[in-house]
Design an enzyme around this catalytic site. Structure first.
Site, PDB file in Angstrom:
ATOM      1  N   HIS A 198       0.846  -1.205   0.000  1.00 35.20           N
ATOM      2  CA  HIS A 198       0.000   0.000   0.000  1.00 35.20           C
ATOM      3  C   HIS A 198       0.876   1.248   0.000  1.00 35.20           C
ATOM      4  CE1 HIS A 198      -4.224  -1.291   0.116  1.00 35.20           C
ATOM      5  NE2 HIS A 198      -3.629  -2.461   0.332  1.00 35.20           N
ATOM      6  N   HIS A 293      17.178  23.185 -19.629  1.00 32.29           N
ATOM      7  CA  HIS A 293      16.803  21.815 -19.984  1.00 32.29           C
ATOM      8  C   HIS A 293      16.568  21.699 -21.484  1.00 32.29           C
ATOM      9  CE1 HIS A 293      15.669  19.989 -15.905  1.00 32.29           C
ATOM     10  NE2 HIS A 293      16.333  21.116 -15.676  1.00 32.29           N
TER      11      HIS A 293
HETATM   12  C1  HCA Z   1      -7.063  -5.976   2.404  1.00 34.42           C
HETATM   13  C2  HCA Z   1      -6.335  -7.190   1.987  1.00 34.42           C
HETATM   14  C3  HCA Z   1      -5.094  -6.952   1.211  1.00 34.42           C
HETATM   15  C4  HCA Z   1      -4.618  -8.348   0.829  1.00 34.42           C
HETATM   16  C5  HCA Z   1      -3.305  -8.422   0.188  1.00 34.42           C
HETATM   17  C6  HCA Z   1      -2.935  -9.805  -0.241  1.00 34.42           C
HETATM   18  C7  HCA Z   1      -4.020  -6.218   2.018  1.00 34.42           C
HETATM   19  O1  HCA Z   1      -7.810  -5.432   1.583  1.00 34.42           O
HETATM   20  O2  HCA Z   1      -6.915  -5.604   3.543  1.00 34.42           O
HETATM   21  O3  HCA Z   1      -3.784 -10.678  -0.297  1.00 34.42           O
HETATM   22  O4  HCA Z   1      -1.757  -9.979  -0.568  1.00 34.42           O
HETATM   23  O5  HCA Z   1      -3.644  -5.131   1.645  1.00 34.42           O
HETATM   24  O6  HCA Z   1      -3.603  -6.774   3.024  1.00 34.42           O
HETATM   25  O7  HCA Z   1      -5.352  -6.186   0.053  1.00 34.42           O
HETATM   26 CU    CU Z   2      -4.344  -4.398  -0.197  1.00 33.80          CU
END
Ligand code: HCA
Ligand code: CU
Length: 383
Positions: A198, A293
């Site tokens: 993320h 540039h």
């Molecule tokens: C979520 C699950 C997931 C799962 C990732 C994975 C996360 O939505 O909470 O299966 O590898 O970020 O942990 O997307």
């Molecule tokens: Cu995820």
């Protein structure tokens, strides 16, 4: 980098983005576009999420795509049965191992997690040994290392899983942490590793790359990085990261000139504009503005570009209608218009344009007008 595969999860993680409400038709269009781009895997929403999700999962599994279709389910026997019935190529299981998820989510202990995972994995493997299986610990980076190793080593021994997943579920991991955890897991187990990162703290691309450097083999992405909260590793960002290291490998694996249309399609479906500064396909990604540039770029485009836009079917542009412009860029524009000034004239025109730009926004048309009107009539090549 040796071998790696993209697990494209716009149709699972991406559906968890605020603006994403894909219709069945949308899902088919996006799946086909991803497939044409050449991603190796497409992950789709669990068939247990809703009746339509189940139909769509089944339909996507039967489209005959080159990409393998994986579905993402909870580590439950009932979910596994439904997933097997859809005919997908593979199943991605996940189970939370952090104290947060164990306390406030499913409430299971580590040994209960191992037992449940063993039961579900064995069931799927017995029913359908050819189904590709991935097991992932949700919130891996806020889980205790001994807990993770206990879970992964137990599953590794079963010899039924194709891949382990590490998930940075809340986007807190740093590249070093990702590198170390992937490396540690590789030392203790003998299974391919997938990374799901993320982007809450802006490290998703760097973390994905660190995972690959440490020997991970699969990376999760979504188009535009959409997903839960602010999303995950953006596909174009990962492509950009990997392209500069081995452009030929990327050209060989993916149809890079389709990257823009794929993004336009998804942007359209989620009702968001492609950010101008998005990786590779953002409208500003190959703009050159400062005079310094532009001068160097006119001599050699590699001076200020690590990525060749033509490999993506795109082209660079020089912005000359502003106060940072320079005489080389102005001279280049003049010759595009068929107006050949001497260097002194160019210098004077450039000063005029800079002074004017200090007072008001300028359009390219205004700059062109200045060039045309300054050019002596009798010399004009194309008036
Ligand atoms: C979520 C699950 C997931 C799962 C990732 C994975 C996360 O939505 O909470 O299966 O590898 O970020 O942990 O997307
Ligand atoms: Cu995820």
């Amino acid at each position: 980098l040796s071998q790696f595969s993209i697990i494209e999860t716009t149709l699972r993680e991406g559906e968890q983005f605020c603006g994403a409400n894909f219709s069945s038709q949308d899902r088919v269009e996006i799946a086909r576009a991803l497939d044409q781009f050449g991603v190796e895997y497409i992950e789709v929403t669990s068939p247990c999420a809703s009746p339509q999700s189940r139909q769509d999962c089944q339909h996507l599994a039967q489209l005959g795509l080159y990409a393998k279709v994986m579905t993402h389910i909870r580590c439950h026997l009932e979910d596994a049965k439904v997933a097997l019935d859809t005919g997908v190529n593979g199943i991605n299981l996940f189970f939370g191992t952090s104290s947060f998820l164990r306390q406030f989510g499913h409430g299971k202990s580590i040994s209960q997690i191992v037992d449940r995972a063993t039961e579900v994995i064995t069931f799927i493997h017995d029913q359908s040994p050819e189904t590709e299986l991935r097991f992932s610990t949700e919130d891996s980076f806020r889980s205790l290392l001994p807990d993770l190793l206990q879970v992964y080593c137990a599953i590794d021994k079963l010899g039924m899983v194709n891949r382990f997943g590490l998930a940075d579920t809340v986007g807190v991991a740093t590249p070093n942490q990702v590198f170390n955890l992937v490396q540690t897991l590789r030392q203790h187990t003998n299974t391919d590793i997938e990374f799901h990162g993320h982007n809450d703290t802006g490290c998703a691309i760097a973390n994905s790359y660190a995972a690959l450097e440490a020997g991970a083999t699969h990376i999760d992405t979504t188009v535009l990085g959409i997903g839960e909260r602010n999303g995950i590793t953006p596909l174009a960002g990962l492509i950009a990261r990997l392209y500069t290291i081995n452009p030929e490998q990327l050209q060989w694996k993916y149809r890079l000139p389709q990257l823009l249309s794929l993004h336009q399609l998804v942007a359209d479906k989620v009702g968001m504009a492609i950010p101008a500064n998005h990786y590779i396909i953002g409208s500003a990604a190959f703009n050159h503005k400062a005079g310094v540039h532009a001068k160097a770029m006119l001599n050699n485009p590699q001076t200020y570009e690590a990525i060749d836009p033509s490999d993506f079917g795109l082209s660079r542009s020089f912005l000359i209608n502003h106060k940072l412009t320079g005489r080389h860029a102005i001279a280049n524009r003049a010759s595009q218009l068929g107006l050949d000034f001497d260097p002194f004239q160019i210098q004077a025109i450039t000063q005029t344009i800079k002074a004017l730009a200090d007072q008001q926004p300028l359009t390219l048309e205004t700059v062109d007008e200045i060039l045309r009107s300054t050019f002596p009539m009798q010399q004009s090549h194309n008036s």
